[in-house]
Scaffold this motif. Structure first.
Motif, PDB file in Angstrom:
ATOM      1  N   UNK A  39       1.096  -1.166   0.277  1.00  0.00           N
ATOM      2  CA  UNK A  39       0.004  -0.035   0.126  1.00  0.00           C
ATOM      3  C   UNK A  39       1.052   1.141  -0.051  1.00  0.00           C
ATOM      4  N   UNK A  40       0.333   2.435  -0.617  1.00  0.00           N
ATOM      5  CA  UNK A  40       1.086   3.626  -0.372  1.00  0.00           C
ATOM      6  C   UNK A  40       0.244   4.564   0.730  1.00  0.00           C
ATOM      7  N   UNK A  41      -0.769   4.023   1.211  1.00  0.00           N
ATOM      8  CA  UNK A  41      -1.816   4.891   2.254  1.00  0.00           C
ATOM      9  C   UNK A  41      -1.031   4.335   3.596  1.00  0.00           C
ATOM     10  N   UNK A  42      -0.716   5.626   4.411  1.00  0.00           N
ATOM     11  CA  UNK A  42      -0.269   5.283   5.797  1.00  0.00           C
ATOM     12  C   UNK A  42      -1.362   4.457   6.622  1.00  0.00           C
ATOM     13  N   UNK A  43      -2.606   5.129   6.672  1.00  0.00           N
ATOM     14  CA  UNK A  43      -3.582   4.712   7.518  1.00  0.00           C
ATOM     15  C   UNK A  43      -4.104   3.596   7.012  1.00  0.00           C
ATOM     16  N   UNK A  44      -4.169   3.168   5.920  1.00  0.00           N
ATOM     17  CA  UNK A  44      -4.517   1.900   5.183  1.00  0.00           C
ATOM     18  C   UNK A  44      -3.577   0.996   5.743  1.00  0.00           C
ATOM     19  N   UNK A  45      -2.444   1.250   5.797  1.00  0.00           N
ATOM     20  CA  UNK A  45      -1.393   0.309   6.254  1.00  0.00           C
ATOM     21  C   UNK A  45      -1.629   0.101   7.691  1.00  0.00           C
ATOM     22  N   UNK A  46      -2.094   1.075   8.507  1.00  0.00           N
ATOM     23  CA  UNK A  46      -2.306   1.002   9.868  1.00  0.00           C
ATOM     24  C   UNK A  46      -3.459  -0.251  10.004  1.00  0.00           C
TER      25      UNK A  46
END
Length: 265
Positions: free
Chosen positions: A168-175
């Motif tokens: 993923x390139x999304x910080x909160x998606x990663x979380x």
């Protein structure tokens, strides 16, 4: 005396800890000639007078980077280090696995190359485009999380194993998705109270609201201070900088938490 791994504040019940702090505060504040300020080490209570002494100490001192202490009357790891010395707080420099060690080696090499956006403020550039493409998104987007994914992927390729990180390139998606990959989350308050939980190779996550965030890699932990390697930032420590940088942050700046892949790899 070593940091006990929790925030020390009014109501603290450990008499030995309270006594040690009072002795050090009396020494640091030179209270021998000021009975109104002097604390009684035989009194096991952390009350209002002790809180005021802590606040006074904090107002007169700075952390290891020369920044003022937070004068809140509570003793976390940063204030503890100033009171009792840097050796009294946890220091972590060794990653928990070979993959995480390789991860930090690769990230450090990118920092040493001084990767920058080309042109400036474009979210583009030879290396930046590769970070984003590896994470499966179009060049030109914010790239701090893509940088972390690229570093994980490069490390996994070097060692001939699967990349454990969420693609993923999304910080909160990663979380949100990391636990499904077997990663452990360390929430911000647990990390603030006990910095010993945070280790090199962990990923930090910051939430800026509105779905926006920032992320990077923990390279070293010294009490309540982190050395990090981050993409899409700069010396201002913002989330839209122009390159890969090594920075120093307080653990308290990390307002979401940390992702630990050591149990997966």
């Amino acid at each position: 005396m070593n940091y006990p791994g929790r925030l020390i504040k009014m109501g603290e019940t450990d008499a030995a800890t309270v006594k040690a702090i009072k002795i050090r505060l009396n020494e640091a504040l030179a209270t021998e000639n000021d009975p109104k300020l002097r604390l009684d080490p035989t009194d096991p209570n952390f009350g209002p007078k002790m809180k005021q002494a802590v606040k006074l100490f904090q107002s007169r001192n700075v952390d290891s980077n020369g920044n003022p202490l937070n004068s809140d009357g509570k003793i976390g790891s940063i204030t503890w280090a100033v009171l009792f010395g840097a050796a009294a707080v946890p220091v972590s420099e060794a990653p928990a696995s070979g993959l995480l060690a390789e991860l930090l080696k690769i990230a450090a090499a990118e920092e040493a190359k001084q990767v920058r956006e080309v042109p400036k403020d474009s979210n583009r550039g030879p290396e930046v485009d590769q970070y984003l493409l590896r994470a499966g998104v179009t060049p030109g987007l914010s790239w701090c999380c893509a940088f972390v994914y690229w570093c994980f992927d490069e490390a996994a390729n070097v060692l001939g194993q699967d990349n454990p990180m969420v693609k993923t390139a999304g910080c909160l998606d990663h979380w949100r998705r990391a636990p499904a990959k077997g990663a452990k989350q360390i929430l911000k308050q647990l990390a603030i109270d006990n910095p010993g939980l945070v280790k090199p190779g962990m990923v930090f996550i910051m939430d800026h609201g509105g779905g926006l965030g920032h992320t990077g890699l923990v390279e070293k932990v010294t009490g309540g201070m982190l050395t990090t390697i981050e993409g899409n930032t700069d010396a201002s420590r913002t989330r839209e900088g122009g390159g890969v940088y090594r920075l120093t942050r307080k653990i308290g700046e990390i307002n979401k938490g940390f992702i630990d892949y050591s149990g997966v790899v």
